[in-house]
Design a protein around this motif. Structure first.
Motif, PDB file in Angstrom:
ATOM      1  N   HIS A 128      46.663  55.414  33.371  1.00  0.00           N
ATOM      2  CA  HIS A 128      47.155  56.418  34.325  1.00  0.00           C
ATOM      3  C   HIS A 128      46.625  56.184  35.743  1.00  0.00           C
ATOM      4  CE1 HIS A 128      49.305  58.872  31.455  1.00  0.00           C
ATOM      5  NE2 HIS A 128      48.254  58.908  30.661  1.00  0.00           N
ATOM      6  N   ARG A 129      46.649  54.933  36.163  1.00  0.00           N
ATOM      7  CA  ARG A 129      46.253  54.543  37.513  1.00  0.00           C
ATOM      8  C   ARG A 129      44.786  54.838  37.829  1.00  0.00           C
ATOM      9  NH1 ARG A 129      51.564  56.809  40.806  1.00  0.00           N
ATOM     10  NH2 ARG A 129      53.048  56.392  39.123  1.00  0.00           N
ATOM     11  N   ARG A 130      43.977  55.051  36.809  1.00  0.00           N
ATOM     12  CA  ARG A 130      42.537  55.247  37.022  1.00  0.00           C
ATOM     13  C   ARG A 130      41.874  53.866  37.002  1.00  0.00           C
ATOM     14  NH1 ARG A 130      43.577  59.489  33.182  1.00  0.00           N
ATOM     15  NH2 ARG A 130      42.679  58.155  31.562  1.00  0.00           N
ATOM     16  N   PHE A 131      41.920  53.193  38.138  1.00  0.00           N
ATOM     17  CA  PHE A 131      41.447  51.816  38.214  1.00  0.00           C
ATOM     18  C   PHE A 131      39.937  51.700  38.373  1.00  0.00           C
ATOM     19  CE2 PHE A 131      45.787  51.673  40.252  1.00  0.00           C
ATOM     20  CZ  PHE A 131      46.419  51.123  39.154  1.00  0.00           C
ATOM     21  N   MET A 132      39.295  52.770  38.778  1.00  0.00           N
ATOM     22  CA  MET A 132      37.858  52.708  39.018  1.00  0.00           C
ATOM     23  C   MET A 132      37.079  52.734  37.701  1.00  0.00           C
ATOM     24  SD  MET A 132      37.688  52.399  42.234  1.00  0.00           S
ATOM     25  CE  MET A 132      35.913  52.579  42.431  1.00  0.00           C
ATOM     26  N   THR A 133      36.018  51.960  37.646  1.00  0.00           N
ATOM     27  CA  THR A 133      35.109  51.969  36.502  1.00  0.00           C
ATOM     28  C   THR A 133      33.733  51.534  36.992  1.00  0.00           C
ATOM     29  OG1 THR A 133      34.626  51.016  34.323  1.00  0.00           O
ATOM     30  CG2 THR A 133      35.801  49.608  35.895  1.00  0.00           C
ATOM     31  N   ASP A 134      32.697  52.069  36.366  1.00  0.00           N
ATOM     32  CA  ASP A 134      31.335  51.748  36.783  1.00  0.00           C
ATOM     33  C   ASP A 134      30.644  50.812  35.809  1.00  0.00           C
ATOM     34  OD1 ASP A 134      31.049  53.424  34.636  1.00  0.00           O
ATOM     35  OD2 ASP A 134      29.679  54.832  35.614  1.00  0.00           O
ATOM     36  N   ARG A 135      31.412  50.199  34.922  1.00  0.00           N
ATOM     37  CA  ARG A 135      30.809  49.302  33.937  1.00  0.00           C
ATOM     38  C   ARG A 135      31.780  48.194  33.546  1.00  0.00           C
ATOM     39  NH1 ARG A 135      29.770  54.054  29.807  1.00  0.00           N
ATOM     40  NH2 ARG A 135      29.285  54.965  31.833  1.00  0.00           N
ATOM     41  N   PRO A 136      31.257  47.024  33.234  1.00  0.00           N
ATOM     42  CA  PRO A 136      32.118  45.899  32.848  1.00  0.00           C
ATOM     43  C   PRO A 136      32.676  46.065  31.443  1.00  0.00           C
ATOM     44  CG  PRO A 136      29.812  45.268  32.685  1.00  0.00           C
ATOM     45  CD  PRO A 136      29.837  46.637  33.298  1.00  0.00           C
ATOM     46  N   LEU A 137      33.821  45.442  31.205  1.00  0.00           N
ATOM     47  CA  LEU A 137      34.455  45.405  29.889  1.00  0.00           C
ATOM     48  C   LEU A 137      34.889  46.783  29.391  1.00  0.00           C
ATOM     49  CD1 LEU A 137      32.110  42.780  28.209  1.00  0.00           C
ATOM     50  CD2 LEU A 137      34.496  42.426  28.847  1.00  0.00           C
ATOM     51  N   GLN A 138      35.083  47.720  30.294  1.00  0.00           N
ATOM     52  CA  GLN A 138      35.600  49.025  29.905  1.00  0.00           C
ATOM     53  C   GLN A 138      37.110  49.099  30.115  1.00  0.00           C
ATOM     54  OE1 GLN A 138      34.869  52.498  32.389  1.00  0.00           O
ATOM     55  NE2 GLN A 138      34.382  53.705  30.555  1.00  0.00           N
ATOM     56  N   LYS A 139      37.585  48.612  31.271  1.00  0.00           N
ATOM     57  CA  LYS A 139      39.009  48.631  31.597  1.00  0.00           C
ATOM     58  C   LYS A 139      39.448  47.222  31.975  1.00  0.00           C
ATOM     59  CE  LYS A 139      38.862  53.385  33.375  1.00  0.00           C
ATOM     60  NZ  LYS A 139      39.116  54.259  34.546  1.00  0.00           N
ATOM     61  N   VAL A 140      40.356  46.679  31.182  1.00  0.00           N
ATOM     62  CA  VAL A 140      40.865  45.322  31.405  1.00  0.00           C
ATOM     63  C   VAL A 140      42.381  45.395  31.519  1.00  0.00           C
ATOM     64  CG1 VAL A 140      41.069  42.992  30.427  1.00  0.00           C
ATOM     65  CG2 VAL A 140      38.936  44.289  30.161  1.00  0.00           C
ATOM     66  N   VAL A 141      42.951  44.628  32.430  1.00  0.00           N
ATOM     67  CA  VAL A 141      44.408  44.596  32.594  1.00  0.00           C
ATOM     68  C   VAL A 141      44.905  43.171  32.359  1.00  0.00           C
ATOM     69  CG1 VAL A 141      44.570  46.568  34.144  1.00  0.00           C
ATOM     70  CG2 VAL A 141      44.126  44.301  35.094  1.00  0.00           C
TER      71      VAL A 141
ATOM     72  N   ALA B 277      46.785  46.407  39.733  1.00  0.00           N
ATOM     73  CA  ALA B 277      45.609  45.551  39.874  1.00  0.00           C
ATOM     74  C   ALA B 277      45.906  44.123  39.445  1.00  0.00           C
ATOM     75  CB  ALA B 277      44.449  46.114  39.053  1.00  0.00           C
ATOM     76  N   MET B 278      46.700  43.968  38.408  1.00  0.00           N
ATOM     77  CA  MET B 278      47.071  42.634  37.949  1.00  0.00           C
ATOM     78  C   MET B 278      48.073  42.003  38.903  1.00  0.00           C
ATOM     79  SD  MET B 278      46.115  40.809  35.226  1.00  0.00           S
ATOM     80  CE  MET B 278      45.745  39.562  36.463  1.00  0.00           C
ATOM     81  N   GLU B 279      49.017  42.795  39.390  1.00  0.00           N
ATOM     82  CA  GLU B 279      49.997  42.296  40.344  1.00  0.00           C
ATOM     83  C   GLU B 279      49.310  41.853  41.636  1.00  0.00           C
ATOM     84  OE1 GLU B 279      53.073  41.658  39.907  1.00  0.00           O
ATOM     85  OE2 GLU B 279      53.312  42.540  37.919  1.00  0.00           O
ATOM     86  N   SER B 280      48.257  42.554  42.017  1.00  0.00           N
ATOM     87  CA  SER B 280      47.510  42.191  43.216  1.00  0.00           C
ATOM     88  C   SER B 280      46.864  40.816  43.058  1.00  0.00           C
ATOM     89  CB  SER B 280      46.438  43.244  43.507  1.00  0.00           C
ATOM     90  OG  SER B 280      45.624  42.857  44.591  1.00  0.00           O
TER      91      SER B 280
ATOM     92  N   ASP C  95      50.829  51.243  37.348  1.00  0.00           N
ATOM     93  CA  ASP C  95      49.631  51.195  36.532  1.00  0.00           C
ATOM     94  C   ASP C  95      49.106  49.777  36.352  1.00  0.00           C
ATOM     95  OD1 ASP C  95      49.020  53.921  35.811  1.00  0.00           O
ATOM     96  OD2 ASP C  95      50.889  53.929  34.697  1.00  0.00           O
ATOM     97  N   ASN C  96      49.931  48.774  36.616  1.00  0.00           N
ATOM     98  CA  ASN C  96      49.475  47.397  36.517  1.00  0.00           C
ATOM     99  C   ASN C  96      49.337  46.758  37.900  1.00  0.00           C
ATOM    100  OD1 ASN C  96      48.523  45.910  34.369  1.00  0.00           O
ATOM    101  ND2 ASN C  96      50.330  44.617  34.231  1.00  0.00           N
TER     102      ASN C  96
ATOM    103  N   MET D 123      49.725  50.984  27.767  1.00  0.00           N
ATOM    104  CA  MET D 123      50.919  50.373  28.341  1.00  0.00           C
ATOM    105  C   MET D 123      51.509  51.248  29.444  1.00  0.00           C
ATOM    106  SD  MET D 123      53.254  48.860  25.259  1.00  0.00           S
ATOM    107  CE  MET D 123      52.785  47.377  24.335  1.00  0.00           C
ATOM    108  N   SER D 124      52.043  50.591  30.466  1.00  0.00           N
ATOM    109  CA  SER D 124      52.803  51.295  31.496  1.00  0.00           C
ATOM    110  C   SER D 124      54.164  51.678  30.948  1.00  0.00           C
ATOM    111  CB  SER D 124      53.017  50.395  32.723  1.00  0.00           C
ATOM    112  OG  SER D 124      51.802  49.943  33.249  1.00  0.00           O
ATOM    113  N   ARG D 125      54.772  52.699  31.515  1.00  0.00           N
ATOM    114  CA  ARG D 125      56.139  53.041  31.170  1.00  0.00           C
ATOM    115  C   ARG D 125      57.078  51.970  31.695  1.00  0.00           C
ATOM    116  NH1 ARG D 125      54.649  57.585  33.732  1.00  0.00           N
ATOM    117  NH2 ARG D 125      56.323  57.301  35.273  1.00  0.00           N
ATOM    118  N   ARG D 126      58.209  51.807  31.053  1.00  0.00           N
ATOM    119  CA  ARG D 126      59.208  50.829  31.487  1.00  0.00           C
ATOM    120  C   ARG D 126      59.669  51.145  32.911  1.00  0.00           C
ATOM    121  NH1 ARG D 126      63.212  47.525  29.120  1.00  0.00           N
ATOM    122  NH2 ARG D 126      63.809  46.076  30.775  1.00  0.00           N
TER     123      ARG D 126
END
Length: 244
Positions: free
Chosen positions: A68-81, A183-186, A180-181, A172-175
Motif C-alpha cells: 500500500h505504497r508504504r515504502f519506508m522501513t527501518d530494517r533490512p529484509l523487511q520489504k522487498v520489491v 520503487a522498482m520502476e525507479s 505500489d511498485n 501484489m499491486s492491483r492490475r
C-alpha cells in the motif's frame, strides 16, 4: 572535478560526488547553478517505450496488496520489491531481447539478487528469489514481504509455494496500478538512463556484461543522497550487522 559525470546525474548526485569523493564543502544550490550555467542538467528519457508486459499468459492466484505504497522501513529484509524489465540488443532490423528480474530491498535500495535471461520464465524468477533467501539470516526475528505486480510468474504455484515455504508474505499491486511498485520502476529508470539508452549493444554478451557491471556499480560504488553519501551495499550491511 566530477569523477564520473553522467548526463543522467542530477544536482544532488553531483553534490554528493563532490562532497564524498572530493571532500569539498559545497552547497547543493551552488552545484545546481553551476550545472545550469554549463548546460549539465540531467537528461530525461521515456522509460515506457518497450516496456515488458508480464501479465500475458495463464493466470494463477493473486495475492492481496500488503505494501500500500508504504515504502519506508527501518530494517533490512523487511520489504522487498521485484519486477521484470526488457532490454534489447542487435541491429535496428533484428532486435533481440533479454529480461532482467531483480529483487530490491527497500531498506537502502540494495539489489539482493537478480537473473538475466532470454525468456522471463518462472524458474529464473525463482533463481533470483533464492539469492535473496541466501542473504537472509536464520535469526532475523521478523517476516519478509515481497511485493510485485500481477505478472504470471508471481501468480504461479511454484513461486507462491517457494514464498510459503520460507514464511515470506506475498504482496501484489492491483492490475493497472503501478504506484505500489514505483520503487522498482525507479531502479529500472536509473539503470536504463545510465547504461542503456545512451549506448548501442550489438551482441547479447556485450549487453549482459554492461548490465552486470552497472548493477555491481549501483550496489557497491554509487553513492546516494538519501543514504547520506553511503552506497546501498554499505548502508545495508551496516544495518544487518546490528540486527544479527
Amino acid at each position: 572535478m566530477i569523477k564520473h559525470y553522467h548526463p543522467a546525474f542530477g544536482y544532488w548526485t553531483v553534490t554528493d560526488d563532490l562532497r564524498v569523493k572530493w571532500h569539498l564543502k559545497i552547497n547543493h544550490k551552488r552545484v545546481y547553478r553551476l550545472m545550469q550555467a554549463n548546460h549539465l542538467s540531467a537528461k530525461v528519457y521515456n522509460l515506457r517505450a518497450g516496456k515488458y508486459d508480464s501479465s500475458k499468459g495463464p493466470q494463477g492466484k493473486k495475492a492481496q496488496n500488503r505494501l500500500h505504497r508504504r515504502f519506508m522501513t527501518d530494517r533490512p529484509l523487511q520489504k522487498v520489491v521485484t519486477d521484470i524489465s526488457e532490454f534489447r540488443y542487435g541491429t535496428m532490423s533484428m532486435k533481440e531481447r533479454v529480461y532482467l528480474s531483480p529483487f530490491k530491498d527497500l531498506y537502502g535500495g540494495v539489489i539482493l539478487g537478480y537473473t538475466i535471461t532470454d525468456r522471463p520464465l518462472t524458474s529464473y524468477v525463482l533463481a533470483g528469489l533464492q539469492q535473496v533467501i541466501n542473504k537472509r539470516p536464520n535469526n532475523l526475528g521478523y517476516r519478509m514481504t515481497i511485493h510485485s505486480d500481477q505478472g504470471i510468474q508471481y501468480q504461479s504455484h511454484a513461486y507462491r509455494a517457494a514464498l510459503k515455504k520460507q514464511h515470506i508474505f506475498q504482496s501484489m499491486s492491483r492490475r493497472g496500478n503501478c504506484y505500489d511498485n514505483a520503487a522498482m520502476e525507479s531502479f529500472f529508470h536509473t539503470m536504463k538512463v545510465e547504461m542503456y539508452f545512451t549506448h548501442h549493444y550489438a551482441t547479447k554478451a556485450a549487453l549482459i556484461q554492461a548490465m552486470e557491471t552497472w548493477i555491481g556499480y549501483y550496489n557497491q560504488k554509487r553513492d546516494r543522497h538519501k543514504l547520506k553519501g553511503a552506497t546501498p551495499n554499505a548502508y545495508w550491511d551496516s544495518a544487518l550487522k546490528k540486527i544479527v
